[in-house]
Design a protein around this motif. Structure first.
Motif, PDB file in Angstrom:
ATOM      1  N   LYS A  32     -38.585  -6.095  -8.290  1.00  0.00           N
ATOM      2  CA  LYS A  32     -37.477  -7.303  -7.205  1.00  0.00           C
ATOM      3  C   LYS A  32     -37.805  -6.232  -6.409  1.00  0.00           C
ATOM      4  O   LYS A  32     -37.989  -6.254  -4.961  1.00  0.00           O
ATOM      5  N   ARG A  53     -39.090  -7.197  -2.715  1.00  0.00           N
ATOM      6  CA  ARG A  53     -38.100  -6.882  -1.469  1.00  0.00           C
ATOM      7  C   ARG A  53     -39.306  -5.565  -0.578  1.00  0.00           C
ATOM      8  O   ARG A  53     -39.742  -5.521   1.041  1.00  0.00           O
ATOM      9  N   ALA A 103     -35.193 -11.925  -5.596  1.00  0.00           N
ATOM     10  CA  ALA A 103     -34.707 -10.259  -4.469  1.00  0.00           C
ATOM     11  C   ALA A 103     -34.618 -10.545  -3.885  1.00  0.00           C
ATOM     12  O   ALA A 103     -34.425  -9.103  -3.428  1.00  0.00           O
TER      13      ALA A 103
END
Length: 190
Positions: free
Chosen positions: A91, A95, A124
């Motif tokens: 995640k 990002r 995410a």
């Protein structure tokens, strides 16, 4: 003494289009693994000099089972990519694909992330704070536009607001349905 297992499921690497084979994406698809590709990072700036960095992609590969560095390096070598790195947080990496948590860096478009296989990119970007803020925005939109039926909100979101639509599909339909039901049945104040 037992040897430490350095194998892991999630790996990342950087790929420079100028040195990668033209069919690099097809080669990666042939590996039959889930992977995600960042938008082309062509606006990244070298902090020391202020010059643009060489255009590149960040790539996340997610295997069903653990893979060793050597196994993943064989893939990155075929692509003329950098050496693979283990990923502690997929995640967090996703990002980073758009610099979501780095406002000092160029902000790339989340819609330009490519996904092949089973990687939850949308998840995410969800945080409980953003979810609650979006529910507040939906409530205000319903109030401002005299919406009292869930289908009206749902249809609007499907056509005009992907974030709200995803929330309604995943986990916010119940609360919004209850809110709209309550609006329909409330007794007007005199």
């Amino acid at each position: 003494m037992q040897k430490k297992d350095n194998r892991t499921r999630n790996w990342s690497f950087i790929l420079y289009p100028e040195s990668a084979p033209e069919n690099w994406m097809e080669l990666l698809k042939e590996e039959m693994v889930s992977f995600s590709v960042s938008p082309l990072h062509d606006m990244d700036v070298n902090e020391g000099t202020g010059e643009l960095k060489k255009a590149h992609f960040h790539i996340l590969i997610c295997f069903e089972g653990k893979k060793s560095y050597e196994q993943v390096k064989a893939i990155t070598e075929r692509l003329n990519a950098t050496v693979p790195q283990t990923v502690n947080s997929s995640k967090g990496l996703i990002r980073y694909f758009v610099h979501r948590d780095n406002p000092e860096k160029y902000q790339y478009n989340q819609k330009d992330i490519q996904v092949f296989g089973n990687i939850d990119v949308i998840g995410a970007f969800k945080t409980s704070t953003s979810r609650y803020d979006a529910i507040k925005e939906m409530r205000k939109y319903c109030d401002d536009n005299d919406i009292v039926e869930f289908c009206e909100l749902f249809d609007y979101c499907a056509l005009h607001n992907d974030e709200w639509f995803n929330l309604l599909c995943d986990n916010s339909a119940f609360i919004m349905g209850q809110y709209l039901k309550s609006k329909r049945h409330r007794i007007p104040k005199e």
